[in-house]
Write an enzyme that holds these catalytic residues in place. Structure first.
Site, PDB file in Angstrom:
ATOM      1  N   CYS A 108     -11.231   3.265  -0.379  1.00  0.00           N
ATOM      2  CA  CYS A 108      -9.874   3.639   0.021  1.00  0.00           C
ATOM      3  C   CYS A 108      -9.593   2.860   1.294  1.00  0.00           C
ATOM      4  O   CYS A 108     -10.452   2.787   2.184  1.00  0.00           O
ATOM      5  CB  CYS A 108      -9.774   5.132   0.275  1.00  0.00           C
ATOM      6  SG  CYS A 108      -8.177   5.625   0.954  1.00  0.00           S
ATOM      7  N   GLU A 158      -5.074   8.870   9.509  1.00  0.00           N
ATOM      8  CA  GLU A 158      -3.708   8.739  10.018  1.00  0.00           C
ATOM      9  C   GLU A 158      -3.493   9.575  11.276  1.00  0.00           C
ATOM     10  O   GLU A 158      -2.613   9.285  12.083  1.00  0.00           O
ATOM     11  CB  GLU A 158      -2.706   9.126   8.937  1.00  0.00           C
ATOM     12  CG  GLU A 158      -2.722   8.161   7.784  1.00  0.00           C
ATOM     13  CD  GLU A 158      -1.484   8.203   6.920  1.00  0.00           C
ATOM     14  OE1 GLU A 158      -0.590   9.030   7.180  1.00  0.00           O
ATOM     15  OE2 GLU A 158      -1.418   7.392   5.982  1.00  0.00           O
ATOM     16  N   ASP A 177       0.874  -1.177   0.000  1.00  0.00           N
ATOM     17  CA  ASP A 177       0.000   0.000   0.000  1.00  0.00           C
ATOM     18  C   ASP A 177       0.909   1.224   0.000  1.00  0.00           C
ATOM     19  O   ASP A 177       2.113   1.114   0.256  1.00  0.00           O
ATOM     20  CB  ASP A 177      -0.887  -0.008   1.264  1.00  0.00           C
ATOM     21  CG  ASP A 177      -1.750   1.255   1.372  1.00  0.00           C
ATOM     22  OD1 ASP A 177      -2.433   1.581   0.396  1.00  0.00           O
ATOM     23  OD2 ASP A 177      -1.721   1.920   2.427  1.00  0.00           O
ATOM     24  N   SER A 178       0.336   2.383  -0.256  1.00  0.00           N
ATOM     25  CA  SER A 178       1.126   3.614  -0.183  1.00  0.00           C
ATOM     26  C   SER A 178       1.628   3.847   1.245  1.00  0.00           C
ATOM     27  O   SER A 178       2.604   4.556   1.443  1.00  0.00           O
ATOM     28  CB  SER A 178       0.269   4.800  -0.619  1.00  0.00           C
ATOM     29  OG  SER A 178      -0.895   4.875   0.190  1.00  0.00           O
ATOM     30  N   HIS A 184      -7.949   3.453   3.790  1.00  0.00           N
ATOM     31  CA  HIS A 184      -7.949   4.217   5.040  1.00  0.00           C
ATOM     32  C   HIS A 184      -9.356   4.395   5.625  1.00  0.00           C
ATOM     33  O   HIS A 184      -9.526   4.625   6.810  1.00  0.00           O
ATOM     34  CB  HIS A 184      -7.393   5.633   4.818  1.00  0.00           C
ATOM     35  CG  HIS A 184      -5.902   5.714   4.760  1.00  0.00           C
ATOM     36  ND1 HIS A 184      -5.164   5.176   3.730  1.00  0.00           N
ATOM     37  CD2 HIS A 184      -5.012   6.286   5.599  1.00  0.00           C
ATOM     38  CE1 HIS A 184      -3.882   5.432   3.940  1.00  0.00           C
ATOM     39  NE2 HIS A 184      -3.759   6.102   5.068  1.00  0.00           N
ATOM     40  N   CYS A 243      -4.232  -1.348  -2.029  1.00  0.00           N
ATOM     41  CA  CYS A 243      -4.395   0.098  -2.156  1.00  0.00           C
ATOM     42  C   CYS A 243      -5.280   0.340  -3.370  1.00  0.00           C
ATOM     43  O   CYS A 243      -4.973  -0.149  -4.470  1.00  0.00           O
ATOM     44  CB  CYS A 243      -3.023   0.744  -2.354  1.00  0.00           C
ATOM     45  SG  CYS A 243      -3.068   2.502  -2.726  1.00  0.00           S
TER      46      CYS A 243
HETATM   47  N1  DGL Z   1      -4.390   3.590   0.614  1.00  0.00           N
HETATM   48  C1  DGL Z   1      -4.754   4.434  -0.473  1.00  0.00           C
HETATM   49  C2  DGL Z   1      -5.980   3.884  -1.224  1.00  0.00           C
HETATM   50  O1  DGL Z   1      -6.553   2.858  -0.863  1.00  0.00           O
HETATM   51  C3  DGL Z   1      -5.037   5.845  -0.060  1.00  0.00           C
HETATM   52  C4  DGL Z   1      -3.917   6.617   0.545  1.00  0.00           C
HETATM   53  C5  DGL Z   1      -3.099   7.421  -0.446  1.00  0.00           C
HETATM   54  O2  DGL Z   1      -3.582   8.419  -1.009  1.00  0.00           O
HETATM   55  O3  DGL Z   1      -1.955   7.028  -0.650  1.00  0.00           O
HETATM   56  O4  DGL Z   1      -6.386   4.473  -2.189  1.00  0.00           O
END
Ligand code: DGL
Length: 295
Positions: A205, A166, A23-24, A207, A86
């Site tokens: 997403c 976060e 993931d990012s 998050h 992600c």
């Molecule tokens: N984890 C990323 C997603 O599911 C979102 C966070 C980011 O912008 O890097 O899209």
């Protein structure tokens, strides 16, 4: 070849390798959390590209470049399957990764999320909330419309939710206030005008599950929230079983995994990664399982 099961010795060796996820940053841990629940016999190698997070506001080309590097690092270390945990990276780079690394089975979170949304909706009106990158890529819309051509989609970029998750800003008046700013045009305002609103909302997403209660409060009663984590874990389980790569069915079935069977790589600041990771994963991360890596 273990002739009785039609399994090659290469498959037997592969079976013992971890499942790779990236993931990012830490958001993909909501996917890892579901995978650990559904695949208790498997080990996992998770890479969070925290040095270059967020991916959401970046161009497709940049996200593709980062995603290819993250995938290459996981493959270099040895994994039996790759999960792009992600949404933004899935939207931008799933096909590129499959083309570049045809030797590894790769799935993203969008198809499983779309499937969950189509199962949940009764009216076909589906809101999709995500980063700018995911919304721009329209991959969710395409995946939902392929399954349900009559569906009506309501895509809403909600970039601030990433930073809020976060920062632990997940409930209270500030969280619901920001959620209302994004979601009222799709839910409250049309509802007050007597118009039909979506009955399903996709948390597109990784998050966003952390903000679930604030989002649900603003969306209002009768709206089902879905995310892709559980469905992705189920899809991984099915693929591993079909390929005879699931640890649960081989000779190692039932042999407990050693501590540290989930390991973590981060491209920046192991302390911050550990702290946030614990929030997203809902468990303690032993420092010895977290490694700083340059990719
Ligand atoms: N984890 C990323 C997603 O599911 C979102 C966070 C980011 O912008 O890097 O899209």
């Amino acid at each position: 070849m273990l002739a009785s099961q039609g399994i090659t010795s290469a498959q037997s060796a592969l079976r013992e390798l971890p499942i790779g996820l990236f993931d990012s940053g830490v958001g993909g841990m909501t996917v890892l959390r579901a995978m650990r629940g559904i695949l208790p016999n498997e080990s996992f190698l998770y890479l969070g590209d925290t040095a270059r997070s967020p991916y959401g506001p970046k161009s497709v080309e940049t996200v593709q470049e980062y995603a290819l590097e993250a995938a290459a690092e996981l493959l270099r270390r040895g994994i039996k399957m790759l999960v792009i945990a992600c949404n933004t990276a899935t939207a931008a780079a799933l096909e590129k990764i499959r083309d570049t690394f045809p030797q590894i089975e790769t799935i993203g979170v969008i198809e499983p999320g779309a499937e969950a949304a189509c199962r949940a909706t009764h009216t076909g009106r589906i809101a999709v909330i995500a980063t700018h990158g995911t919304i721009r890529g329209r991959a969710y819309e395409q995946a939902i419309l392929r399954r349900m051509p009559q569906a009506e989609l309501f895509p809403v970029p909600c970039p601030l939710f990433v930073a809020m998750a976060e920062d632990g800003l997940v409930e209270g008046p500030l969280a619901t206030g920001i959620a209302a700013r994004y979601l009222d045009p799709v839910f409250r305002i049309p509802r007050e005008q007597g118009l039909e609103t979506p009955d399903t909302l996709v948390l597109a997403c990784t998050h966003f599950p952390l903000l679930q209660s604030a989002i649900a409060e603003v969306a209002g009663p009768g709206v089902t929230l879905v995310d892709s984590a559980t469905n992705t874990a189920r899809a991984v389980k099915k693929i591993l079983r079909e390929k005879h790569l699931d640890r649960g069915s081989g000779p190692s079935a039932g042999i407990p995994l050693c501590p540290g069977s989930t390991r973590f790589l981060t491209t920046d600041d192991t302390d911050r990664f550990t702290r946030l990771g614990e929030l997203f994963l809902g468990m303690t991360l032993a420092p010895c399982t977290v490694e700083l890596v340059k990719i």
